[in-house]
Design an enzyme around this catalytic site. Structure first.
Site, PDB file in Angstrom:
ATOM      1  N   PRO A 257       0.851  -1.203   0.000  1.00 21.36           N
ATOM      2  CA  PRO A 257       0.000   0.000   0.000  1.00 21.36           C
ATOM      3  C   PRO A 257       0.885   1.250   0.000  1.00 21.36           C
ATOM      4  O   PRO A 257       1.448   1.623   1.024  1.00 21.36           O
ATOM      5  CB  PRO A 257      -0.811  -0.132   1.287  1.00 21.36           C
ATOM      6  CG  PRO A 257       0.048  -0.966   2.190  1.00 21.36           C
ATOM      7  CD  PRO A 257       0.840  -1.883   1.299  1.00 21.36           C
ATOM      8  N   ASP A 437       5.854   2.939   2.031  1.00 23.64           N
ATOM      9  CA  ASP A 437       5.074   1.756   2.376  1.00 23.64           C
ATOM     10  C   ASP A 437       4.265   2.093   3.616  1.00 23.64           C
ATOM     11  O   ASP A 437       4.811   2.253   4.713  1.00 23.64           O
ATOM     12  CB  ASP A 437       6.021   0.581   2.637  1.00 23.64           C
ATOM     13  CG  ASP A 437       5.291  -0.729   2.920  1.00 23.64           C
ATOM     14  OD1 ASP A 437       4.073  -0.683   3.204  1.00 23.64           O
ATOM     15  OD2 ASP A 437       5.930  -1.790   2.860  1.00 23.64           O
ATOM     16  N   HIS A 438       2.939   2.204   3.441  1.00 25.79           N
ATOM     17  CA  HIS A 438       2.084   2.669   4.540  1.00 25.79           C
ATOM     18  C   HIS A 438       2.019   1.674   5.689  1.00 25.79           C
ATOM     19  O   HIS A 438       1.588   2.011   6.786  1.00 25.79           O
ATOM     20  CB  HIS A 438       0.667   2.951   4.021  1.00 25.79           C
ATOM     21  CG  HIS A 438      -0.001   4.086   4.726  1.00 25.79           C
ATOM     22  ND1 HIS A 438       0.230   4.384   6.052  1.00 25.79           N
ATOM     23  CD2 HIS A 438      -0.902   5.002   4.285  1.00 25.79           C
ATOM     24  CE1 HIS A 438      -0.498   5.431   6.407  1.00 25.79           C
ATOM     25  NE2 HIS A 438      -1.188   5.832   5.349  1.00 25.79           N
ATOM     26  N   ARG A 439       2.475   0.448   5.471  1.00 26.56           N
ATOM     27  CA  ARG A 439       2.521  -0.522   6.561  1.00 26.56           C
ATOM     28  C   ARG A 439       3.622  -0.177   7.558  1.00 26.56           C
ATOM     29  O   ARG A 439       3.596  -0.633   8.710  1.00 26.56           O
ATOM     30  CB  ARG A 439       2.748  -1.928   6.008  1.00 26.56           C
ATOM     31  CG  ARG A 439       1.651  -2.434   5.071  1.00 26.56           C
ATOM     32  CD  ARG A 439       2.033  -3.736   4.400  1.00 26.56           C
ATOM     33  NE  ARG A 439       3.234  -3.597   3.580  1.00 26.56           N
ATOM     34  CZ  ARG A 439       3.757  -4.590   2.855  1.00 26.56           C
ATOM     35  NH1 ARG A 439       3.178  -5.783   2.857  1.00 26.56           N
ATOM     36  NH2 ARG A 439       4.842  -4.399   2.141  1.00 26.56           N
TER      37      ARG A 439
END
Length: 465
Positions: A257, A437-439
């Site tokens: 994401p 990386d939104h994680r």
């Protein structure tokens, strides 16, 4: 007793290798450590060495074949030993003998090459090793005017640089495929790569010369040539590096994401600082033939490394069930090579001076283009930079290189009319975009990192503070 030589995993991510060129021929004596062949891995061209001594009895595959890791490629034994039938136990280590069901060592036997496209010898290899040289055809038969005495035809390469007929031609894997597709003889082309190696550019130039001198203009009454369906496209097999790029892009752009943050820095002061650094480097006596020329990419590597030191949340890897935050900062820099992209790593970039980064970056980039990097030199990065400013790109977004959590895409430095000190004035500005990386990285975390980076780029003293 004969032993198998197998395709080894020459890099951490290697699943198969393309045998570019045999360095030892059948019947040659072999000692432990001798280079048997050059192998194209997913990142570089590396050497396959012998793990046992003896005589190279048989090539199981021809040059140009793509072979999975642990599959046999050759057989080594003692002179006069018979080699026949299928190769020995698959998956055995290079130089190890297979084992029979009763526990005794079984002699591996060589197999006929599988009837696949990858095992067919390249056209230039066939000509160099199995076909006698053909006499030159008269110029009139090819539709070209004969050259005057003492004058070389325009389409012929210089005799002093072209390889001699019957010798092994040095050429990049892409050049060999292009030659096969176009029906060109590599033995008649002069190489401009390292040690006379033929590269794709040489094939393009040879094709351009041949296309302009091959025939006289058609008569006015002659019908115009028609393009046949088979000439509408050209299929080029995937190289190992292109296969790896495709696989990693699917792993990145789909599952990750990703969000993007863009900022712009005033580069006037950094421009002046960089000019001063270049002038100082040019005044120095070069050591070992190397003159230090600091580039904006070197400055970016240093600035990003120092910013990551202040924002360790961006210096991380996604590991499925945990996040790994790195204490050390290793910057991957994207380098375009003939067949794709590779990311050499500047390790401990935050601890190195601009001079050290400049020298190391130049060396890594040069060897990356020659496909001579070792696996440890292009793996283990914690954050990446992709700079297309030198190609006149204003801004772009880059694809994250997993398992890293971020990559910075850098555009060109351009003069713009902006408000400065209350008045409109031309200023050098540079835009950069961070893919996150939104994680691992939240929006505010990434924004704070870019704010710190912008401050460092606008104030050169921050790089030495």
């Amino acid at each position: 007793m004969p032993t198998n030589v197998v395709m080894e995993a020459l890099s951490p991510t290697m699943e198969e290798g393309r045998l570019v060129e045999w360095k030892k021929q059948e019947g040659d004596p072999v000692a432990v450590g001798d280079v048997l062949a050059e192998v194209e891995t997913d990142k570089a061209v590396m050497e396959l060495v012998a793990r046992t001594s003896g005589t190279l009895l048989k090539h199981v595959v021809e040059a140009g074949a793509t072979v999975p890791v642990s599959e046999p490629v050759a057989v080594i034994g003692q002179p006069g030993e018979a080699v026949s039938g299928e190769p020995g136990t698959r998956g055995s280590a290079n130089g190890q003998r297979g084992t029979a069901p009763d526990g005794r060592q079984a002699a591996p036997q060589a197999a006929k090459p599988k009837p696949t496209q990858g095992t067919q010898p390249s056209p230039d290899r066939k000509q160099a090793t199995s076909m006698p040289p053909a006499p030159p055809a008269p110029a009139a038969a090819e539709g070209r005017p004969a050259a005057a005495p003492g004058q070389r035809p325009a389409s012929a390469p210089a005799a002093s640089t072209a390889p001699a007929l019957g010798t092994r031609v040095k050429a990049s894997p892409l050049a060999r495929r292009m030659a096969a597709e176009r029906g060109l003889n590599l033995g008649s082309i002069a190489g401009s790569g390292p040690e006379g190696r033929i590269i794709a550019r040489d094939l393009e130039e040879a094709g351009a010369v041949s296309g302009t001198t091959a025939a006289s203009p058609p008569a006015a009454t002659a019908p115009a040539p028609r393009r046949t369906p088979s000439e509408s496209f050209t299929d080029v097999p995937l190289t190992q590096i292109r296969k790896t790029i495709a696989k990693r892009l699917v792993q990145s752009i789909g599952p990750i994401p990703t969000f993007y943050l863009t900022s712009e820095a005033d580069m006037e002061r950094m421009w002046e600082a960089r000019e001063a650094l270049r002038a100082a480097g040019e005044r120095e006596t070069p050591a070992a033939g190397q003159q230090v020329k600091v580039s904006f990419n070197d400055i970016l590597i240093k600035a990003v490394a120092l910013a990551l030191r202040q924002h360790p949340a961006c210096n991380a890897w996604w590991q499925d069930d945990h996040i790994r935050y790195w204490n050390d900062i290793h910057i991957s820099m994207a380098v375009a090579v003939e067949e794709g992209l590779i990311t050499p790593v500047i390790r401990f970039a935050d601890l190195k001076s601009l001079r050290e980064i400049a020298l190391e970056a130049r060396d890594l980039a040069s060897r990356a283009r020659e496909r001579k990097l070792r696996p440890e030199e292009y793996t283990g990065g914690t954050f990446s930079i992709s700079n297309l400013g030198m190609l006149d790109i204003d801004e772009f977004t880059a694809v994250i290189n997993p398992p890293e959590a971020g990559i910075l895409a850098v555009g060109r430095i351009a003069e713009k009319a902006v408000v400065h000190d209350g008045a409109i004035a031309p200023r050098r500005r540079m835009r950069f975009t961070m893919s996150c990386d939104h994680r691992v990285i939240d929006g505010a975390t990434g924004a704070q990192f870019l704010k710190t980076l912008k401050g460092m780029l606008e104030n050169p003293l921050a790089l030495v503070w």
